[in-house]
Design an enzyme around this catalytic site. Structure first.
Site, PDB file in Angstrom:
ATOM      1  N   SER A 120     -25.926  -1.432 -70.836  1.00  0.00           N
ATOM      2  CA  SER A 120     -25.470  -0.649 -69.684  1.00  0.00           C
ATOM      3  C   SER A 120     -25.574  -1.517 -68.441  1.00  0.00           C
ATOM      4  O   SER A 120     -26.022  -2.664 -68.499  1.00  0.00           O
ATOM      5  CB  SER A 120     -26.337   0.596 -69.514  1.00  0.00           C
ATOM      6  N   LYS A 121     -25.192  -0.930 -67.315  1.00  0.00           N
ATOM      7  CA  LYS A 121     -25.186  -1.695 -66.057  1.00  0.00           C
ATOM      8  C   LYS A 121     -26.574  -2.237 -65.710  1.00  0.00           C
ATOM      9  O   LYS A 121     -26.697  -3.236 -65.017  1.00  0.00           O
ATOM     10  CB  LYS A 121     -24.690  -0.797 -64.918  1.00  0.00           C
ATOM     11  N   ARG A 122     -27.609  -1.551 -66.204  1.00  0.00           N
ATOM     12  CA  ARG A 122     -28.969  -2.027 -65.942  1.00  0.00           C
ATOM     13  C   ARG A 122     -29.155  -3.468 -66.411  1.00  0.00           C
ATOM     14  O   ARG A 122     -29.982  -4.198 -65.899  1.00  0.00           O
ATOM     15  CB  ARG A 122     -29.979  -1.159 -66.694  1.00  0.00           C
TER      16      ARG A 122
END
Ligand code: GLU
Length: 482
Positions: A250-252
């Site tokens: 994910s963007k994390r």
């Protein structure tokens, strides 16, 4: 039967690296089998879909070189866009109601909740089985009188759907656990299950290669296909991508949009090669660098791993560095010159381009992503606008700095010819007569001419910079030392 596969992204976001891998595997399989690769637009989620996302997906598939043979954006018969096909989906839903494979459903959300609660209390399956619906004759009457209804697929019970997933092996789904699922909403729009299945049947898709997150939809699609009189495709569900911490990518974990990698200066060939390895051993001899042609020659859907793959930008950086080193010098110049000129705010003269070209073999060795190139060579084409503070502190605030600068100015002022070899000889003699180590004696020169301790090899850089400019920069730095 010739292979026909499709990549069917929903334009509800920018092209994601995981989706790009799905597209790549579809592409490789089509090319390996001499089949057809189709691009479809699954844009029935009108609230979240946008043309901007659609354009981004097309642009980056093209950037990666994953050209499709039929489908969205190519013209020809059919638009391959689901929002253009609502009539067709409604027609199939009506035919399925007609044949008894589906029915108009009037059950309300509250009734459904109650059904599921009661089932849990009674210890029976909470999958909705249509038992709250009116008799078919009454359902038909209420529907024709204009009462709002959805269309549900009648899952045959008892029963099970069994299929062999090319990646995951034998799959078995008990129908008792599958809801009579909605295929057409009350406003006439299809659900994903209906639109996707009708398209797969209509476009003659032979292999559905998609993410594992859609695995639980597959029994529904097989049931629908059979009810339409079609032959179910072969299915291959790809493992999902993880971040280095083992959690879903994910963007994390950093950038997930392909656009970010393109902008950051990754080469499409390196990205393809890297993505292909996420779940597939493309080569037998442990060589991770594999050309597209070799990947096509070796691609085997059955050899894909069912384990999640880790998306690790460090490995991608390494891979990109390999591809950059393999570029020929002309291609390298062509790819990096625009960025260099943008950073300089002007064009390079023909003579400057020549100087840049002389450095290419050295710069290539030190480049992982293309924008690093202008960072490394800008100092050669514009006046120094100061020194990197940390570099200055580290090497200029030492007793050796002044000695090295004075020695270099003396050794280089009348040097002739001004070649890398001659510079190398003159400076090494200077180090020896001043009793300086290469590190202590050369780093101040590097900071003086380039502004920082990080630059391409020093002697070559000085040759490119020219004698007058080199001496001027050495003097300027010496003056700063006072
Ligand atoms: N449109 C779906 C998605 O973007 C994929 C559909 C499919 O491959 O069946 O997740």
């Amino acid at each position: 039967m010739s292979v026909r596969v499709r990549f069917a992204p929903s334009p509800t976001g920018f092209l994601h690296v995981g989706a790009a891998r799905t597209a790549l595997y579809n592409y490789l399989f089509a090319r390996a089998e001499g089949g057809v690769f189709i691009l479809r637009s699954d844009d029935t989620d009108t609230a979240r879909s946008s043309q901007e996302y659609q354009d981004d997906i097309l642009e980056h598939l093209r950037w990666l070189g994953l050209e499709w043979d039929e489908g969205y954006g190519l013209g020809g018969p059919g638009t391959f866009r689901q929002s253009d096909r609502y009539e067709r989906y409604a027609q199939v839903a009506a035919e399925l109601v007609e044949s008894g494979a589906a029915y108009y459903s009037f059950v309300t959300p509250d009734q459904l909740d109650q059904f599921k609660q009661d089932a849990r209390t009674a210890g029976t399956s909470p999958a909705y089985d249509g038992s709250l619906e009116p008799e078919p004759a009454e359902a038909g009457r209420r529907q024709s009188e204009g009462e709002s209804a959805v269309v549900r697929f009648r899952v045959p019970r008892p029963g099970e759907t069994v299929f062999t997933d090319v990646v995951r092996g034998d799959m078995r789904f008990e129908h008792a656990q599958v809801d009579d699922f909605v295929i057409l909403r009350s406003d006439g729009r299809p659900t994903y299950h209906l639109a996707s299945t009708v398209d797969d049947v209509d476009y003659g898709i032979t292999h559905v290669i998609r993410g594992e997150d859609l695995l639980s939809s597959t029994p529904k699609h097989i049931l629908l296909t059979e009810a339409m009189g079609g032959v179910p495709a072969t299915y291959a569900h790809l493992s999902l991508l993880m971040g280095p911490d083992g959690k879903k990518l994910s963007k994390r974990h950093g950038d997930t949009a392909m656009a970010a990698y393109r902008e950051a200066g990754y080469l499409p060939e390196a990205v393809n090669n890297y993505l292909a390895l996420l779940g597939w051993s493309a080569s037998e001899d442990d060589d991770d660098v594999v050309s597209m042609a070799d990947m096509i020659a070796r691609f085997d859907l059955g050899a894909l791993s069912r384990n999640p793959a880790v998306f690790d930008t460090k490995k991608l950086d390494w891979m990109n560095g390999v591809y950059i080193r393999n570029l020929d010098d002309e291609a390298f110049v062509a790819m990096t010159l625009p960025d260099l000129e943008r950073s300089l705010g002007r064009s390079l003269s023909a003579e400057e381009v020549e100087r840049f070209r002389d450095l290419v073999p050295l710069v290539k060795e030190r480049t992982k992503v293309l924008p690093e190139v202008s960072e490394q060579v800008l100092f050669l084409f514009r006046p120094l606008d100061g020194y990197d503070e940390a570099s200055w502190e580290k090497v200029m605030e030492t007793p050796e700095a002044a000695v090295a600068l004075d020695g270099a100015i003396e050794a280089l002022t009348d040097l002739d010819p001004w070649t890398t070899e001659a510079i190398d000889g003159a400076l090494r003699d200077m180090l020896e007569s001043e009793g300086l180590s290469a590190r202590k004696g050369l780093q101040p020169l590097r900071v003086a001419v380039s502004g920082s301790t990080v630059s391409p090899p020093l002697f070559e850089s000085l040759e490119v910079l020219g004698r007058d400019e080199t001496i001027a920069r050495l003097r300027a730095a010496r003056a700063e030392l006072a």
